[in-house]
Design a protein around this motif. Sequence first.
Motif, short mmCIF file in Angstrom:
data_model
loop_
_atom_site.label_atom_id
_atom_site.label_comp_id
_atom_site.label_asym_id
_atom_site.label_seq_id
_atom_site.Cartn_x
_atom_site.Cartn_y
_atom_site.Cartn_z
N LYS A 157 0.83 -1.20 0.00
CA LYS A 157 0.00 0.00 0.00
C LYS A 157 0.87 1.25 0.00
O LYS A 157 0.61 2.21 -0.75
CB LYS A 157 -0.93 0.00 1.21
CG LYS A 157 -1.87 1.20 1.29
CD LYS A 157 -2.81 1.06 2.47
CE LYS A 157 -3.81 2.22 2.54
NZ LYS A 157 -3.12 3.50 2.82
N ASN A 158 1.89 1.26 0.82
CA ASN A 158 2.80 2.40 0.86
C ASN A 158 3.51 2.58 -0.48
O ASN A 158 3.72 3.71 -0.94
CB ASN A 158 3.85 2.21 1.96
CG ASN A 158 3.24 2.28 3.35
OD1 ASN A 158 2.21 2.91 3.55
ND2 ASN A 158 3.88 1.62 4.31
N GLN A 159 3.87 1.46 -1.10
CA GLN A 159 4.54 1.52 -2.40
C GLN A 159 3.63 2.17 -3.45
O GLN A 159 4.06 3.01 -4.24
CB GLN A 159 4.94 0.11 -2.84
CG GLN A 159 5.81 0.06 -4.08
CD GLN A 159 6.22 -1.37 -4.40
OE1 GLN A 159 5.39 -2.18 -4.79
NE2 GLN A 159 7.50 -1.69 -4.21
N GLU A 160 2.36 1.80 -3.43
CA GLU A 160 1.40 2.39 -4.37
C GLU A 160 1.26 3.89 -4.17
O GLU A 160 0.98 4.63 -5.13
CB GLU A 160 0.03 1.71 -4.19
CG GLU A 160 0.00 0.26 -4.63
CD GLU A 160 -1.29 -0.44 -4.24
OE1 GLU A 160 -2.15 0.23 -3.60
OE2 GLU A 160 -1.43 -1.64 -4.52
N GLU A 161 1.47 4.34 -2.93
CA GLU A 161 1.33 5.76 -2.61
C GLU A 161 2.65 6.50 -2.70
O GLU A 161 2.73 7.69 -2.38
CB GLU A 161 0.74 5.90 -1.20
CG GLU A 161 -0.67 5.33 -1.08
CD GLU A 161 -1.20 5.37 0.34
OE1 GLU A 161 -0.45 5.79 1.25
OE2 GLU A 161 -2.37 4.98 0.55
N GLY A 162 3.71 5.80 -3.14
CA GLY A 162 5.01 6.44 -3.30
C GLY A 162 5.75 6.69 -2.00
O GLY A 162 6.68 7.51 -1.96
N LYS A 163 5.36 6.00 -0.93
CA LYS A 163 6.00 6.19 0.37
C LYS A 163 7.11 5.16 0.60
O LYS A 163 7.16 4.11 -0.04
CB LYS A 163 4.96 6.05 1.49
CG LYS A 163 3.86 7.09 1.47
CD LYS A 163 2.88 6.82 2.60
CE LYS A 163 1.75 7.85 2.62
NZ LYS A 163 0.76 7.57 3.69
N THR A 246 9.02 11.01 2.22
CA THR A 246 7.70 10.66 2.74
C THR A 246 7.70 9.20 3.18
O THR A 246 7.93 8.29 2.39
CB THR A 246 6.62 10.86 1.67
OG1 THR A 246 6.67 12.21 1.20
CG2 THR A 246 5.24 10.57 2.25
N SER A 248 6.10 5.94 5.95
CA SER A 248 5.12 5.38 6.88
C SER A 248 5.92 4.56 7.89
O SER A 248 6.71 3.69 7.50
CB SER A 248 4.11 4.48 6.16
OG SER A 248 3.21 3.88 7.09
#
Length: 340
Positions: A157-163, A246, A248
């Motif tokens: 999920k973080n990868q999808e959001e570029g985090k 950025t 998480s």
Amino acid sequence: MLLEFTEKGIYCPPAKVYIDPWRPVERALITHGHADHSRWGHQYYLSTKTAKPVIRHRLGPIKIETVEYGERRNINGVNFTFFPAGHIIGSAQIRVEHKGEIWVVSGDYKLEDDGISEAFVPVKCHNFITECTFGLPVYKWKAQEEVFAEINDWWRKNQEEGKVSVLSAYALGKAQRILHNLDASIGKIYTHGAVENTNEVIRKQGIALPDTIRVTPTIPKKEYPGSLVLATPSALGSPWVKKFGTTSLGIASGWMALRGARRRRAADRGFVLSDHADWDGLNQAIADTGAERIFVTHGYTDIFRKWLEEQGYEAHVVSTEFEGELTEMKESSEGEEDNE
């Protein structure tokens, strides 16, 4: 008694040796490599073969001999045998036998097979010395497959959001367990210097870990988004984390079972994952020993002793300098000079 609790540590008078002593002694038998159980200053050390490299990495050029699991070592007429504790790689319970009397010093342990540490083996005895780091009914662990599914989903999920997913783990034990069970196909895995130093020791033993990249100042910031960074607990909240952009922040710890623990550590996600036995694990391990007397060393000692007495055991609280997961957190900051 065959074993005595002294100001230097757990002592076996007939053999003239100590087990996990916290003051310098001549001969020390060591259950595992964490800082509260393997300390500098003893003249001679004895550990399992797989625990030796990390102990020597931490303590330097010490005089240390090794035994295999299940190998009996006779010292002045007393038999000592090391059995897997399941805590971290190389961790052991030490069985002590003399003139028909049997004790087991468990060190730290967990019953769940984590896939990388040697799996816990129950050992019959008359007297059992146990931790109770998580000795309250509130501490009941999920199967680790569920926890790692949560970690992998969080990373995706973080990868999808570029985090960048920054996950806190102790440099010795927890970090290698996480690496072994992560889905490394998701992306790149970076490591804090203290974690990578330990990884190098583990790999030299022939123990496989996924490919990891040590965090260094030369890595461009643009390389990090979508990756996972395995950090030490002390690195969270420090300037070291800011280099990733950025993020998480996640914490993998048994303490995450407590409401508010994640908030106090300013983490976005808490994953309940411990290398210590939970409430059910402690009770199962004790029952499997068949022991009449239980000595509780560290954790929720008074509460757990009272519970054991209600179950019909002769139980005692013993004052030691073992600290369980608290000391692992301190140890994870060793090598912080390599944190660029």
